[in-house]
Design a protein around this motif. Sequence first.
Motif, PDB file in Angstrom:
ATOM      1  N   LYS A  11       0.840  -1.200   0.000  1.00  0.00           N
ATOM      2  CA  LYS A  11       0.000   0.000   0.000  1.00  0.00           C
ATOM      3  C   LYS A  11       0.878   1.254   0.000  1.00  0.00           C
ATOM      4  O   LYS A  11       0.602   2.230  -0.693  1.00  0.00           O
ATOM      5  CB  LYS A  11      -0.907   0.003   1.228  1.00  0.00           C
ATOM      6  CG  LYS A  11      -1.857   1.201   1.261  1.00  0.00           C
ATOM      7  CD  LYS A  11      -2.724   1.214   2.484  1.00  0.00           C
ATOM      8  CE  LYS A  11      -3.505   2.524   2.535  1.00  0.00           C
ATOM      9  NZ  LYS A  11      -4.349   2.627   3.738  1.00  0.00           N
ATOM     10  N   PHE A  14       2.684   1.257  -3.671  1.00  0.00           N
ATOM     11  CA  PHE A  14       1.896   1.393  -4.901  1.00  0.00           C
ATOM     12  C   PHE A  14       0.497   1.966  -4.705  1.00  0.00           C
ATOM     13  O   PHE A  14      -0.109   2.415  -5.671  1.00  0.00           O
ATOM     14  CB  PHE A  14       1.727   0.021  -5.572  1.00  0.00           C
ATOM     15  CG  PHE A  14       3.007  -0.639  -5.985  1.00  0.00           C
ATOM     16  CD1 PHE A  14       3.414  -1.821  -5.394  1.00  0.00           C
ATOM     17  CD2 PHE A  14       3.807  -0.075  -6.965  1.00  0.00           C
ATOM     18  CE1 PHE A  14       4.592  -2.438  -5.773  1.00  0.00           C
ATOM     19  CE2 PHE A  14       4.990  -0.677  -7.346  1.00  0.00           C
ATOM     20  CZ  PHE A  14       5.385  -1.862  -6.744  1.00  0.00           C
ATOM     21  N   GLY A  15      -0.046   1.880  -3.498  1.00  0.00           N
ATOM     22  CA  GLY A  15      -1.417   2.339  -3.304  1.00  0.00           C
ATOM     23  C   GLY A  15      -2.341   1.174  -3.007  1.00  0.00           C
ATOM     24  O   GLY A  15      -1.912   0.056  -2.749  1.00  0.00           O
ATOM     25  N   THR A  16      -3.628   1.418  -3.049  1.00  0.00           N
ATOM     26  CA  THR A  16      -4.592   0.407  -2.618  1.00  0.00           C
ATOM     27  C   THR A  16      -5.090  -0.488  -3.748  1.00  0.00           C
ATOM     28  O   THR A  16      -5.699  -1.515  -3.505  1.00  0.00           O
ATOM     29  CB  THR A  16      -5.810   1.066  -1.941  1.00  0.00           C
ATOM     30  OG1 THR A  16      -6.324   2.064  -2.826  1.00  0.00           O
ATOM     31  CG2 THR A  16      -5.435   1.703  -0.630  1.00  0.00           C
ATOM     32  N   PHE A  17      -4.862  -0.069  -5.005  1.00  0.00           N
ATOM     33  CA  PHE A  17      -5.226  -0.899  -6.145  1.00  0.00           C
ATOM     34  C   PHE A  17      -3.951  -1.245  -6.895  1.00  0.00           C
ATOM     35  O   PHE A  17      -3.196  -0.360  -7.280  1.00  0.00           O
ATOM     36  CB  PHE A  17      -6.182  -0.161  -7.085  1.00  0.00           C
ATOM     37  CG  PHE A  17      -7.537   0.058  -6.479  1.00  0.00           C
ATOM     38  CD1 PHE A  17      -7.791   1.181  -5.723  1.00  0.00           C
ATOM     39  CD2 PHE A  17      -8.545  -0.870  -6.656  1.00  0.00           C
ATOM     40  CE1 PHE A  17      -9.035   1.385  -5.136  1.00  0.00           C
ATOM     41  CE2 PHE A  17      -9.789  -0.675  -6.083  1.00  0.00           C
ATOM     42  CZ  PHE A  17     -10.035   0.454  -5.325  1.00  0.00           C
ATOM     43  N   TRP A  19      -2.436  -2.817 -10.172  1.00  0.00           N
ATOM     44  CA  TRP A  19      -2.747  -3.315 -11.506  1.00  0.00           C
ATOM     45  C   TRP A  19      -1.543  -3.325 -12.419  1.00  0.00           C
ATOM     46  O   TRP A  19      -0.660  -2.501 -12.322  1.00  0.00           O
ATOM     47  CB  TRP A  19      -3.868  -2.522 -12.194  1.00  0.00           C
ATOM     48  CG  TRP A  19      -4.128  -1.156 -11.734  1.00  0.00           C
ATOM     49  CD1 TRP A  19      -3.245  -0.150 -11.511  1.00  0.00           C
ATOM     50  CD2 TRP A  19      -5.405  -0.634 -11.419  1.00  0.00           C
ATOM     51  NE1 TRP A  19      -3.902   0.962 -11.093  1.00  0.00           N
ATOM     52  CE2 TRP A  19      -5.236   0.705 -11.041  1.00  0.00           C
ATOM     53  CE3 TRP A  19      -6.690  -1.164 -11.452  1.00  0.00           C
ATOM     54  CZ2 TRP A  19      -6.295   1.495 -10.671  1.00  0.00           C
ATOM     55  CZ3 TRP A  19      -7.737  -0.362 -11.098  1.00  0.00           C
ATOM     56  CH2 TRP A  19      -7.536   0.952 -10.716  1.00  0.00           C
ATOM     57  N   ILE A  47      -6.810  -3.126  -1.523  1.00  0.00           N
ATOM     58  CA  ILE A  47      -8.216  -3.473  -1.708  1.00  0.00           C
ATOM     59  C   ILE A  47      -8.395  -4.537  -2.791  1.00  0.00           C
ATOM     60  O   ILE A  47      -9.212  -5.433  -2.669  1.00  0.00           O
ATOM     61  CB  ILE A  47      -9.029  -2.216  -2.054  1.00  0.00           C
ATOM     62  CG1 ILE A  47      -9.061  -1.285  -0.860  1.00  0.00           C
ATOM     63  CG2 ILE A  47     -10.430  -2.557  -2.529  1.00  0.00           C
ATOM     64  CD1 ILE A  47      -9.698   0.045  -1.137  1.00  0.00           C
ATOM     65  N   PHE A  48      -7.608  -4.407  -3.859  1.00  0.00           N
ATOM     66  CA  PHE A  48      -7.800  -5.328  -4.984  1.00  0.00           C
ATOM     67  C   PHE A  48      -6.523  -5.412  -5.792  1.00  0.00           C
ATOM     68  O   PHE A  48      -5.758  -4.460  -5.875  1.00  0.00           O
ATOM     69  CB  PHE A  48      -8.949  -4.829  -5.876  1.00  0.00           C
ATOM     70  CG  PHE A  48      -9.424  -5.834  -6.884  1.00  0.00           C
ATOM     71  CD1 PHE A  48      -9.052  -5.739  -8.216  1.00  0.00           C
ATOM     72  CD2 PHE A  48     -10.236  -6.886  -6.499  1.00  0.00           C
ATOM     73  CE1 PHE A  48      -9.486  -6.675  -9.139  1.00  0.00           C
ATOM     74  CE2 PHE A  48     -10.676  -7.828  -7.421  1.00  0.00           C
ATOM     75  CZ  PHE A  48     -10.305  -7.719  -8.742  1.00  0.00           C
ATOM     76  N   THR A  50      -5.258  -6.889  -9.770  1.00  0.00           N
ATOM     77  CA  THR A  50      -5.769  -7.429 -11.024  1.00  0.00           C
ATOM     78  C   THR A  50      -5.116  -8.778 -11.295  1.00  0.00           C
ATOM     79  O   THR A  50      -4.097  -9.129 -10.698  1.00  0.00           O
ATOM     80  CB  THR A  50      -5.487  -6.499 -12.207  1.00  0.00           C
ATOM     81  OG1 THR A  50      -4.063  -6.409 -12.394  1.00  0.00           O
ATOM     82  CG2 THR A  50      -6.078  -5.131 -11.993  1.00  0.00           C
ATOM     83  N   GLU A  79     -10.700 -10.668  -1.070  1.00  0.00           N
ATOM     84  CA  GLU A  79     -10.743 -10.549  -2.540  1.00  0.00           C
ATOM     85  C   GLU A  79      -9.376 -10.792  -3.153  1.00  0.00           C
ATOM     86  O   GLU A  79      -9.268 -11.438  -4.201  1.00  0.00           O
ATOM     87  CB  GLU A  79     -11.258  -9.164  -2.926  1.00  0.00           C
ATOM     88  CG  GLU A  79     -12.779  -9.151  -2.920  1.00  0.00           C
ATOM     89  CD  GLU A  79     -13.378  -7.775  -2.927  1.00  0.00           C
ATOM     90  OE1 GLU A  79     -14.602  -7.669  -2.772  1.00  0.00           O
ATOM     91  OE2 GLU A  79     -12.623  -6.799  -3.068  1.00  0.00           O
ATOM     92  N   LYS A  82      -8.686 -14.458  -2.967  1.00  0.00           N
ATOM     93  CA  LYS A  82      -9.456 -15.231  -3.972  1.00  0.00           C
ATOM     94  C   LYS A  82      -8.784 -15.150  -5.334  1.00  0.00           C
ATOM     95  O   LYS A  82      -8.762 -16.120  -6.078  1.00  0.00           O
ATOM     96  CB  LYS A  82     -10.868 -14.654  -4.090  1.00  0.00           C
ATOM     97  CG  LYS A  82     -11.910 -15.343  -3.238  1.00  0.00           C
ATOM     98  CD  LYS A  82     -13.300 -14.854  -3.583  1.00  0.00           C
ATOM     99  CE  LYS A  82     -14.054 -14.517  -2.319  1.00  0.00           C
ATOM    100  NZ  LYS A  82     -15.254 -13.731  -2.502  1.00  0.00           N
ATOM    101  N   MET A  83      -8.260 -13.990  -5.665  1.00  0.00           N
ATOM    102  CA  MET A  83      -7.607 -13.835  -6.970  1.00  0.00           C
ATOM    103  C   MET A  83      -6.387 -14.756  -7.052  1.00  0.00           C
ATOM    104  O   MET A  83      -6.196 -15.467  -8.032  1.00  0.00           O
ATOM    105  CB  MET A  83      -7.205 -12.379  -7.184  1.00  0.00           C
ATOM    106  CG  MET A  83      -6.524 -12.120  -8.519  1.00  0.00           C
ATOM    107  SD  MET A  83      -7.559 -12.491  -9.938  1.00  0.00           S
ATOM    108  CE  MET A  83      -8.507 -10.978 -10.025  1.00  0.00           C
TER     109      MET A  83
END
Lengths: 108, 253
Positions: A11, A14-17, A19, A47-48, A50, A79, A82-83
């Motif tokens: 986090k 790179f941050g919370t997303f 990709w 959070i997520f 990709t 999440e 799961k990915m």
Amino acid sequence: MSSKTKTYRLKKIFGTFLWGRHMAVELRDLILRDNLTEAVVDFSGVIFVTRAFADELLKIKNFFNRKNLYLNFRQMNSEVAKMFSHLTSTVSVNPAPRLRVVRGKFNQ
Amino acid sequence: MKILLKAPKIQSLRDYLKTLKSIIVNLEALPREEEHTLIVEKVISDTPILAAPLAALVEQKRRSGCLLKLKNNGLKSTTLIETKKRSKDEPKIESIISIFSEKRPDLRTTLLYCIGELIDNIFEHAQTSFGVVAFGSSNRNFSLAVGDTGISIPAAYRKVGMAIKSDSDALSKAISGISTKTVDERGEGLISIKRIITQGLAGQLTLLSAGAVLESKREEIISRPMSIFWQGTIVNLSGTIPREPLNLYQYVQ
């Protein structure tokens, strides 16, 4: 041999997303610079991710394993977990033969 | 100079393409040296498939030195994603999906997955430094659009030497999972998203790139030339929120 461990807080870097494969490659380069035996990849606050990021990170993990550098993933939310779980249960992580496109004429 | 961007109610693909053409023409004509104010009608800013390409064009213009301001609400429903650095609009992505967070975490995951795949496609294929995400929902319907001003899908195929008959053919190949990437780096993004939207959410996927448009609904895929040219790619996903929880991974390859 002395062991050297470092934690990488995704986090903060790179941050919370997360990709793109490029973020995983950037992480790999950070780890390579630090000359470690173990790297802890901390997903707190992420959070997520990709599929491309997760796929590339798993390949990087395999690459480091072969060089006796161990990546441990921690604090994944459901999440993110799961990915990674989906990817490790499918073919993409298993090395597949590289197809090389050859252009030009074939002599018969 | 003040420019008012208006649109009629979008009732068909034809209406949409006419409005998009008007947006392209208006923005392309702006001289760089002057300061301009864009006044965007609500029907445009509230329609993701219009808001995303407009926001992408505005950003492209700004990066080329054009002084562009957005009046009133501007394009509040859009989020800029940058490929080279952490996006300052990250909280907006959270707010996009937050409407589903508590009651429907399955939809939150699904939307994040679709956004992620489409953004990854921009990073990996479009050769551009940014993309735009736009989202809208009302009652049980939602619409998500991701747009860029990169090299376009047909150009991406041509760049790696893959034979395509036309721009329409390129879009058909893209939606069928024919990738420009090697086996171990390729994704199944578009084909998975198509499955999620058309099967899981009883919705429609619309894909515009270069001189072609593709629409996919249920098992039907129609790809054809369009009357305008979009330098880049726009993907629009629209669907209905299902009553039962959706298992995203049953649709993902």
